[in-house]
Design an enzyme around this catalytic site. Structure first.
Site, short mmCIF file in Angstrom:
data_model
loop_
_atom_site.label_atom_id
_atom_site.label_comp_id
_atom_site.label_asym_id
_atom_site.label_seq_id
_atom_site.Cartn_x
_atom_site.Cartn_y
_atom_site.Cartn_z
N ASP A 266 0.85 -1.18 0.00
CA ASP A 266 0.00 0.00 0.00
C ASP A 266 0.89 1.25 0.00
O ASP A 266 1.78 1.37 -0.84
CB ASP A 266 -0.96 -0.08 1.20
N HIS B 222 -7.30 -6.45 -0.66
CA HIS B 222 -6.24 -5.46 -0.51
C HIS B 222 -5.18 -5.84 0.50
O HIS B 222 -4.01 -5.52 0.33
CB HIS B 222 -6.87 -4.12 -0.11
#
Length: 329
Positions: free
Chosen positions: A120, A302
């Site tokens: 991320d 994610h």
């Protein structure tokens, strides 16, 4: 390059409740809270960089696997997180400061370079580190976020033109303090609702998704982690608040300017790991900017290294082993 198929390296399961004790390390004018393991594996450093709103603890599944594979594992709480420094100035969180912290961390341990892994926002820092300090990066591994092309317009300006002022990247820049206050007030609910897996398919939401998550009574999908693990994140962000970590977003246009005169090509060997159900967009031109890259996709969302820890460990260790073999041949 396309992804290598079935990784062959066997990585056994580890007790994920254990995590190294932290040490405060002075670097680059701040202190970073650093967790390390495998110091006996001197000469093989690997630095794991968390994303937002995460912690070093996000790598709890990877630390023992990488130690067992022969690496000195270094996992910082990056500035703004956990027990690390939280400077008050917004500009203290630009990409020069964030990458400078990692360079100084290598200096502290006496390493010329290292393998860097980022998820991320941590991937954004690692990609930028390879551009700003290429001699300090031996190899890099990115999870979720691919290399971001700089483009012709500053990133927030470009997002605002396409997605509008309510898009959360834009919102936290144009209305500072608003999202911060909501997340601070509803920390436990926000993190409970955010850390989910196996969510039903949905279109990306153009509005203020962070505030929506913080206010939602019923989260989608299944819990990503146990209550005990989630409590680590809740306790940390209840202590620090969210402003210092959101300040990373508030530097995106500044970062765009800081990267203006940098060679945009990442020349180090790289591994890109995508989650097939991640809402973060894939790069269609990755090999143009990262010519020596392998790409792997895993069936997850994610939170890749937490959702699929054994698969991620196998992919990473196998890739590192193959790269070592290639460099020695």
């Amino acid at each position: 390059m396309t992804s290598p198929t079935s990784p062959t390296t066997h990585v056994r399961a580890f007790d994920t409740t254990a995590f190294p004790e932290p040490t405060l390390v002075p670097v680059n004018g701040v202190q970073l809270e650093v967790f390390e393991a495998g110091r006996e594996n001197v000469g093989k450093p690997i630095v794991l960089c968390h994303g937002w709103p995460e912690l070093a603890f996000s790598w709890r599944h990877q630390v023992p696997a990488l130690v067992a594979a022969g690496y000195h594992v270094i996992v910082p709480h990056q500035r703004g997180y956990g027990g690390s420094s939280r400077p008050p100035e917004v500009t203290a969180y630009d990409i020069e400061h964030l990458t400078g912290d990692l360079v100084a961390l290598l200096d502290h341990y006496g390493y010329e370079d290292a393998t860097f892994v980022g998820h991320d926002w941590g991937a954004m820092v690692v990609w930028s580190l390879a551009l700003l300090h290429p001699q300090r990066v031996e190899r890099l591994i990115a999870l979720s976020l691919p290399y971001q092309e700089r483009g012709e317009r500053p990133w927030i300006e470009a997002m605002e033109a396409v997605l509008g002022g309510d898009f959360y990247f834009v919102h936290v820049n144009r209305q500072p303090g608003v999202a911060d206050a909501v997340l601070d007030e509803h920390t436990a609910r926000f993190l409970r609702n955010l850390y989910r897996k196996n969510e039903p398919p949905r279109a990306p939401q153009p509005g203020m998704a962070l505030i929506d998550l913080a206010m939602a009574e019923e989260p989608l999908g299944e819990p990503l982690m146990s209550e005990r693990e989630l409590a680590v994140f809740v306790s940390a962000f209840e202590s620090t608040g969210f402003t210092s970590s959101i300040n990373w977003y508030r530097n995106l246009d500044r970062d765009w300017h800081l990267l203006a005169d940098v060679d945009p090509i990442v020349r180090q060997p790289a591994l890109m790991i995508y989650g097939e159900r991640d809402m973060v967009a894939r790069s269609q031109r990755l090999t143009e900017f990262v010519p020596d890259v392998d790409v792997v996709s895993l069936d997850c969302g994610h939170w890749i290294q937490q959702e699929k820890p054994e698969e991620v460990n196998r992919v990473i260790v196998d890739w590192l082993d193959r790269r070592d073999a290639t460099s020695q041949s």
